[in-house]
Design a protein around this motif. Structure first.
Motif, PDB file in Angstrom:
ATOM      1  N   VAL A 654      52.679  96.200  45.935  1.00 26.99           N
ATOM      2  CA  VAL A 654      51.937  94.839  45.671  1.00 26.99           C
ATOM      3  C   VAL A 654      51.484  94.201  46.996  1.00 26.99           C
ATOM      4  N   GLY A 655      52.224  94.560  48.279  1.00 21.02           N
ATOM      5  CA  GLY A 655      51.832  94.230  49.575  1.00 21.02           C
ATOM      6  C   GLY A 655      52.224  92.885  49.982  1.00 21.02           C
ATOM      7  N   ALA A 656      52.900  92.900  51.195  1.00 17.57           N
ATOM      8  CA  ALA A 656      53.463  91.770  51.854  1.00 17.57           C
ATOM      9  C   ALA A 656      52.506  90.358  51.900  1.00 17.57           C
ATOM     10  N   ALA A 657      51.175  90.786  52.058  1.00 14.14           N
ATOM     11  CA  ALA A 657      50.282  89.501  52.018  1.00 14.14           C
ATOM     12  C   ALA A 657      50.287  88.639  50.655  1.00 14.14           C
ATOM     13  N   GLN A 658      50.127  89.775  49.520  1.00 16.29           N
ATOM     14  CA  GLN A 658      50.058  89.121  48.342  1.00 16.29           C
ATOM     15  C   GLN A 658      51.393  88.542  47.926  1.00 16.29           C
ATOM     16  N   LEU A 659      52.369  89.081  48.305  1.00 13.22           N
ATOM     17  CA  LEU A 659      53.563  88.541  47.858  1.00 13.22           C
ATOM     18  C   LEU A 659      54.051  87.157  48.669  1.00 13.22           C
ATOM     19  N   VAL A 660      53.530  86.774  49.799  1.00 11.71           N
ATOM     20  CA  VAL A 660      53.566  85.612  50.466  1.00 11.71           C
ATOM     21  C   VAL A 660      52.575  84.556  50.025  1.00 11.71           C
ATOM     22  N   ALA A 661      51.622  84.952  49.579  1.00  7.06           N
ATOM     23  CA  ALA A 661      50.682  84.108  48.773  1.00  7.06           C
ATOM     24  C   ALA A 661      51.096  83.476  47.366  1.00  7.06           C
ATOM     25  N   GLN A 662      51.858  84.774  46.699  1.00 11.33           N
ATOM     26  CA  GLN A 662      52.349  84.349  45.458  1.00 11.33           C
ATOM     27  C   GLN A 662      53.597  83.313  45.679  1.00 11.33           C
ATOM     28  N   HIS A 672      62.241  74.123  47.244  1.00 10.62           N
ATOM     29  CA  HIS A 672      63.288  74.575  47.558  1.00 10.62           C
ATOM     30  C   HIS A 672      63.658  76.025  47.251  1.00 10.62           C
ATOM     31  N   TYR A 673      63.156  76.434  46.065  1.00 14.39           N
ATOM     32  CA  TYR A 673      63.518  77.665  45.515  1.00 14.39           C
ATOM     33  C   TYR A 673      62.759  78.789  46.057  1.00 14.39           C
ATOM     34  N   TRP A 674      61.095  78.633  46.348  1.00 13.62           N
ATOM     35  CA  TRP A 674      60.524  79.579  46.922  1.00 13.62           C
ATOM     36  C   TRP A 674      60.106  79.316  48.242  1.00 13.62           C
ATOM     37  N   GLN A 675      60.604  79.830  49.042  1.00  9.61           N
ATOM     38  CA  GLN A 675      60.509  80.037  50.434  1.00  9.61           C
ATOM     39  C   GLN A 675      60.019  81.297  51.110  1.00  9.61           C
ATOM     40  N   VAL A 676      59.134  81.529  51.910  1.00  9.25           N
ATOM     41  CA  VAL A 676      58.580  82.724  52.344  1.00  9.25           C
ATOM     42  C   VAL A 676      59.936  83.403  53.449  1.00  9.25           C
ATOM     43  N   PRO A 677      60.435  84.564  53.001  1.00  4.85           N
ATOM     44  CA  PRO A 677      61.286  84.904  54.186  1.00  4.85           C
ATOM     45  C   PRO A 677      60.501  85.638  55.243  1.00  4.85           C
ATOM     46  N   ALA A 684      53.540  90.648  56.556  1.00  3.43           N
ATOM     47  CA  ALA A 684      52.118  90.242  55.849  1.00  3.43           C
ATOM     48  C   ALA A 684      51.252  90.044  57.269  1.00  3.43           C
ATOM     49  N   ASP A 685      51.731  89.602  58.196  1.00  2.00           N
ATOM     50  CA  ASP A 685      51.083  89.238  59.446  1.00  2.00           C
ATOM     51  C   ASP A 685      50.600  90.436  60.189  1.00  2.00           C
ATOM     52  N   SER A 686      51.637  91.614  60.136  1.00  2.00           N
ATOM     53  CA  SER A 686      51.266  92.507  60.989  1.00  2.00           C
ATOM     54  C   SER A 686      50.511  93.890  59.886  1.00  2.00           C
ATOM     55  N   ASN A 687      50.656  93.494  58.955  1.00  2.00           N
ATOM     56  CA  ASN A 687      49.927  94.458  57.784  1.00  2.00           C
ATOM     57  C   ASN A 687      51.079  95.454  57.785  1.00  2.00           C
ATOM     58  N   GLY A 688      52.190  95.164  57.810  1.00  2.00           N
ATOM     59  CA  GLY A 688      53.231  96.298  57.704  1.00  2.00           C
ATOM     60  C   GLY A 688      53.790  96.321  56.295  1.00  2.00           C
ATOM     61  N   SER A 689      54.680  97.593  56.298  1.00  2.00           N
ATOM     62  CA  SER A 689      55.472  97.706  54.931  1.00  2.00           C
ATOM     63  C   SER A 689      57.004  97.716  55.232  1.00  2.00           C
ATOM     64  N   PHE A 690      57.573  97.531  54.219  1.00  2.00           N
ATOM     65  CA  PHE A 690      59.084  97.911  54.097  1.00  2.00           C
ATOM     66  C   PHE A 690      59.484  99.309  54.414  1.00  2.00           C
ATOM     67  N   ALA A 691      58.499 100.387  54.102  1.00  2.00           N
ATOM     68  CA  ALA A 691      58.672 101.742  54.155  1.00  2.00           C
ATOM     69  C   ALA A 691      58.713 101.958  55.464  1.00  2.00           C
ATOM     70  N   ASP A 692      58.144 101.331  56.341  1.00  2.00           N
ATOM     71  CA  ASP A 692      58.006 101.447  57.868  1.00  2.00           C
ATOM     72  C   ASP A 692      59.459 101.202  58.635  1.00  2.00           C
TER      73      ASP A 692
END
Ligand code: CAA
Length: 694
Positions: A654-662, A672-677, A684-692
């Motif tokens: 999906v991509g971190a940036a897209q998830l943050v936007a969602q 309260h429930y929806w907070q950006v970790p 998202a800021d570094s265009n990184g991935s969990f795989a890294d």
């Protein structure tokens, strides 16, 4: 005797026999060096006037486990596997292969292209490519269909099932069963070929009997599977080309293979394969494990019985403990039933069952655990009850015994503190049914020592479990994440979606069962008890959905009471419970909610975004070692769709940036429930991935 050596393949000429010896530990995966080496070796031995027959065999534990999975997704280097296989089949001198250990995927394709095959007893043969989202891409679908009947070939190719050497001989997959070391069998095979005692033939020159009805039936079977897994469908298509000349059919097969290589399913399935293995890398893995040959399991409920069964199946001697002799005997009987069902399913021989049963005892006296290596406590989820047991164990158990608790939420540090030996206490969180589910969360408390963690890991390996290391927090990795995202299903229901729609949207996405159907199966009373326990600490700003509580107040706990969200009659189909529909409407009305159903796509997006958010926090806090550990927990403990590779593998899609936007969009309704970790924000800021981070 001539001798030439490359790192992974060497040749040897013994009399008239030319040997090609594969040596690429641990499993002779067909990486570049092996592929190059085989082609060079064939050319060398074909050019050697002394050689009359060539035989390929492997050193180490297997002839070959197939293509080198670590090369997938990278630019392919020549020679490709089809080129290697072609060089074998077109060799001027006859080539035989000796199969031992496993002959899988590309490894089996090498054997299929040989002119004769001799397997050692017990060798496992198979084409597991579909389990990795692929199909055999080096002529496997073309040659297998020429050697064995179409129905058998289709079954092996589309299921990835393995057969043993005896079965392989019966169906025509191998020509002989050999005895002795692979090298001796290879020398004998060469001699037999020269003497005319081992017949050779070119597989590609045989004809395949293609029955369109068999193909259509297979196609239809996989068309029905939800979500549609594309690899088996393409594999059937590849097999349908087997009536064509081998070069033509193999070319079409390769095109389908390369198409699958690019598919997201392939990436997800291989990530799942790697996840199972990555979790073995613990910081404590190098420590010397303590003994784990004898165990005590405290508690004869479903969990204790499952754990005891898993241990017995792994050859561990078990004492099951209950509060009375009658209850202990009942638990023993339940374990016997589990073993009987393992026999019925062909997982255990009757003789092995009898041996396992001989190492099982039941007791109502805790002092019977004075000499066991490991204890697993699996009693009622109540801290007071558990601490009392650990205080007693501390007095009874021998020094060095590992004291494990199967708690699913409680603080392992608190339990450890009840003893004078907190260093020996560890969380061993099994998943029900514990003798079937592969996940084991190993919960490392503040004072747990490395050798105790290593013992848990060793015990898990013995039980063929996927052990994932977790830090201490409420719910550890899996249940903590579950407790968070599960709320989304309730919010969707309260806000206007039906529970059937939520279940169906998530089932179409790939989960075997939607969250409401799972609740019914697990027992709605379990979640109810947890919610009551957590009520005093629930933040005032948290949205709380009362629907499930109202269902439970009626005594409807799901399947076990015949009704929950759904009604469970005689038929296997589930019917929505109209009383629950009414409860939902009443709750909406009392809270003044104007129902607003969202699309299936948004259901999935909200559910997955919530899951990923909490998973991200679990990684950020160091509760899970790496993102891939979270993936393993969900793949092996929560029925997460394997082709998606786990929640954080999916997050990268999906991509971190897209998830943050969602999250930011959803937060407008419920900040309260929806907070950006913060980890997700960082990615998202570094265009990184969990795989890294794996
Ligand atoms: N490529 C690369 N590495 C492989 C491998 C492969 N095909 N098969 C196994 N390995 C590695 C494992 O990752 C593991 O590595 P680490 O020790 O670093 O973790 C090591 O070999 C030992 O494997 P296991 O821990 O799994 O050992 P095991 O004894 O429990 O099982 C096995 C051995 C049955 C071979 C199992 O590893 C297995 O099933 N492997 C995959 C087989 C497979 O799917 N082959 C098909 C590949 S696709 C193909 O061949 C298609 C094609 O035409 C291109």
């Amino acid at each position: 005797m001539s001798h030439s050596e490359t790192q992974a393949v060497r040749t040897e000429v013994v009399g008239k026999a030319g040997l090609i010896i594969l040596n690429n530990p641990p499993v002779n995966a067909l990486g570049l060096k092996l592929r190059e080496g085989i082609v060079d070796a064939l050319s060398e031995l074909n050019g050697d006037a002394n050689v009359e027959a060539i035989v390929i065999y492997g050193e180490g534990k297997a002839i070959s486990a197939g293509a080198d999975i670590t090369e997938f997704g990278k630019t392919p280097k020549l020679p490709t596997l089809p080129e290697v296989v072609n060089a074998i089949e077109t060799s001027e001198k006859p080539v035989a292969t000796v199969l031992h250990g496993v002959a899988l995927g590309g490894g089996l394709e090498v054997c299929l292209a040989s002119h004769a095959r001799v397997a050692l007893k017990g060798t496992l043969l198979g084409l597991p490519e579909v389990t990795l989202g692929l199909l055999p891409g080096a002529g496997g679908t073309q040659r297998l269909t020429r050697l064995v009947d179409l129905e058998t070939a289709i079954d092996l190719i589309t299921s990835g099932r393995k057969v043993d050497a005896a079965k392989a001989l019966e169906i025509g997959l191998v020509d002989q069963i050999g005895q002795g070391a692979p090298r001796d069998v290879a020398l004998k095979a060469a001699n037999d070929i020269i003497e005319g005692d081992l017949k050779t033939r070119v597989t590609g020159e045989l004809t395949a009997e293609i029955d369109v009805d068999v193909l259509a039936a297979a196609q239809e079977k996989y068309d029905r599977k939800r979500p549609k897994l594309i690899a088996p469908i393409k594999a059937v298509e590849a097999a349908s080309h087997a009536a064509k000349p081998i070069q033509e059919g193999a070319k079409l097969e390769r095109e389908l293979f390369l198409e699958l290589m690019e598919s997201p399913d392939r990436q997800g399935l291989i990530h799942a394969f790697s996840a199972e293995r990555a979790t073995r890398q613990f910081p404590e893995a190098g420590a010397q494990p303590r003994a784990c040959d004898t165990a005590g399991v405290i508690g004869g409920g479903t969990m204790g019985v499952g754990i005891a069964t898993a241990m017995l199946l792994a050859g561990i001697t078990v004492t099951i403990l209950e509060t009375s002799t009658e209850r202990a005997d009942n638990a023993k009987a339940a374990i016997e039933k589990n073993l009987a069902s393992a026999v019925k399913r062909g997982k255990l021989s009757e003789k092995a069952r009898d041996e396992r049963l001989a190492s099982l005892s039941a007791s109502a006296d805790l002092t019977d655990l004075s000499d066991v290596d490991v204890v697993v406590e699996a009693v009622f989820e109540d801290l007071a009850v558990k601490t009392e047991i650990f205080q007693k164990l501390d007095k009874i158990c021998k020094p060095g015994a590992v004291l494990g608790t199967n708690t699913s939420y409680l603080d392992v540090n608190d339990i450890a503190a009840a003893t004078s030996r907190p260093e020996s206490v560890v969380g061993l969180h099994f998943f029900s049914p514990a003798h079937i589910m592969r996940l084991l969360e190993v919960v490392v408390a503040d004072k747990t020592t490395d050798d105790v963690v290593a013992t848990a890991l060793a015990m898990a390996a013995r039980m063929k479990k996927v052990a994932v290391r977790s830090g201490v927090c409420d719910g550890f990795i899996g249940n903590r994440i579950l407790a968070h995202y599960r709320k989304v299903a309730d919010y969707l229901l309260l806000d206007g979606n039906s529970f059937e729609q939520v279940d169906k949207a998530l089932e179409d996405f790939g989960f075997a069962m939607g969250p409401f159907a799972v609740g019914d199966l697990a027992g709605l009373d379990i979640g109810w008890a947890t919610r009551k326990r957590k009520a005093p600490t629930r933040p005032a700003e948290e949205r709380y959905v009362t629907i499930a509580d109202h269902i439970c107040e009626n005594g409807w706990f799901g399947r076990k009471t015949g009704r929950g969200y759904y009604l469970y009659g005689d038929s296997k189909s589930r019917e929505p419970n109209p009383d629950v529909v009414e409860i939902v409407e009443q709750v909406r009305a009392s809270e003044g909610i104007e129902p607003r159903a969202v699309s299936d796509e948004e259901i999935v997006s909200r559910y997955m975004t919530a899951m990923i958010s909490e998973a991200s926090r679990v990684v950020e806090e160091g509760i899970a070692l790496r993102p891939i550990d979270v993936d393993a927990v969900f793949l092996f403990g929560y029925g997460f769709p394997r082709h998606l590779g786990g929640p954080l593998n999916y997050a990268d899609r999906v991509g971190a940036a897209q998830l943050v936007a969602q999250i930011e969009t959803y937060a407008k309704e419920d900040p309260h429930y929806w907070q950006v970790p913060s980890l997700l924000q960082k990615l998202a800021d570094s265009n990184g991935s969990f795989a890294d981070l794996n």
